[in-house]
Design an enzyme around this catalytic site. Sequence first.
Site, PDB file in Angstrom:
ATOM      1  N   GLU A 143      17.456  -8.304 -21.451  1.00  0.00           N
ATOM      2  CA  GLU A 143      15.951  -8.808 -21.656  1.00  0.00           C
ATOM      3  C   GLU A 143      15.830  -9.978 -22.547  1.00  0.00           C
ATOM      4  O   GLU A 143      16.436 -10.428 -23.337  1.00  0.00           O
ATOM      5  CB  GLU A 143      15.504  -7.668 -22.334  1.00  0.00           C
ATOM      6  N   CYS A 183     -17.383   3.035  -8.928  1.00  0.00           N
ATOM      7  CA  CYS A 183     -17.568   2.225  -9.948  1.00  0.00           C
ATOM      8  C   CYS A 183     -18.751   1.318  -9.768  1.00  0.00           C
ATOM      9  O   CYS A 183     -18.835   0.751  -8.478  1.00  0.00           O
ATOM     10  CB  CYS A 183     -16.072   1.459 -10.027  1.00  0.00           C
ATOM     11  N   CYS A 185       7.815  -4.621  -8.507  1.00  0.00           N
ATOM     12  CA  CYS A 185       6.111  -4.523  -8.461  1.00  0.00           C
ATOM     13  C   CYS A 185       5.766  -5.544  -7.248  1.00  0.00           C
ATOM     14  O   CYS A 185       4.459  -5.595  -7.115  1.00  0.00           O
ATOM     15  CB  CYS A 185       5.631  -4.866  -9.796  1.00  0.00           C
TER      16      CYS A 185
END
Length: 451
Positions: free
Chosen positions: A332, A71, A407
């Site tokens: 949620e 990149c 995560c």
Amino acid sequence: MQKNEIYTVIIEDLTAEGSGVCRVDGMTVFVPDTAPGDELKIKIVKVLKRYAFGIVQEILTPSGDRMTPDCPHHRQCGGCTFRHIRYEKELGLKAKIVRDAFERLGKLSPEFLPILGCESRIRYRNKAQYPVAADKDGRLICGFYAKRSHRIIPVKDCLLQPELFSRVTDAILRYAEKKKISAYHEETNTGILRHIYLREGHSSGEMMVCLVVRKAIARELGGLIPVLTEEFPQVKSIVMNVNPEKTNVILGRKTVTLWGSDAIMDTMCGNEVEISPLSFYQVNTPQAERLYGAAKEFAALTGRERLLDLYCGAGTIGLSMADAAGSVLGVEVIPEAVENAKENAERNGIENAEFICGDAGEIAQRLAAENMLPDVIVADPPRKGCDEQTIDAICQMNPERIVMVSCNPSTAARDCALLCQRQYRIVKVQPVDLFPGTGHVECVVLMSREK
Ligand code: SAH
């Protein structure tokens, strides 16, 4: 050690932020854009008490793990920290980041399964959020932030995104220039166009265009609809999100559909799912399927269990497990995501799944008080992890197994350590790479109730 001094060093290690680490006269020196094994001439740019920072002056002998970044923006852009490292090495580093989090921070010793790598290092994302600014000639640009800064690097084509995204952002910027729609200015909270947010269903190919603006300009954006829909038949939804706040949170609470559907469709783990702009959806669909596959295996469902899916988003994990469970209850906090989850259950003929909107900790406390006793709990919290209230309620509900999807290995390790102080033991950890080239890594953890 002093600023501007030059040293010859060998890079020994790499941090999670992608900086090489070497030692000079007992000092630790961090050198960005390097690889373990590099022999380098470096210049010291900053000296602190225990450590210092250097930059590469000359590569004397490149490491075998180094490769030429594919990149052109790599040096300035803060997105990909591992773009200059061979992928096998990157996977090894990520496996180590996960292992270190559990062993060192959590003082835990689970079994670590080999990390699941991604087939492609490019174009794997289904979502991008480009900040917009004006350049010095007043032309609108969008791109990504430079490392540790809020300066926007104009990126024509980010290799992590579908190629189509750059053509769409270009069309939007040229339209905005023509209509004199100004770029948002962060420091003064003035100007209009803040972000261009795009999503593309991995298997459906359906595309959503979301324009994040400081104040509603539906009329001015009207002319953009034919521009986008004529040139890009993939576009199924054009929405405007209004965020008037002086904040670095990208999306505001209000979304208005300007054209087409309110949401796009995609397929996740065999289910057709609808995704609204405000709903979380994993950015790497094939790797998310492997992540959820590992979570399902860890859940070891036999068709009878009551499954509680905390932080369920649009319901993707719970719905992928519903065929193997007695019942699924999802929790949620984002109302639009809960709506998606309910419709996703119905659309796929899943009759044993229900969803509640609210804070995971509060709802879990209430469920525990009502004696709702799930056999298995899946928890997939945001980066900051679960709060203590949630951990507490999980322990009160006393499920046989907990499957933690995360995560952020550090907060996952912290939460698992808390569960281990109660009636749980950590069994195994499966790292999964959803974000090749970047410093991020996901993992699934199995916790089991002590007999
Ligand atoms: N399991 C889903 C979403 C995971 S992301 C999936 O795999 O797609 C984490 C989710 O937690 C997001 O949807 C976010 O909106 C939600 N969330 C964040 N804080 C929360 C809270 N306090 N209570 C409930 N949900 C929360």
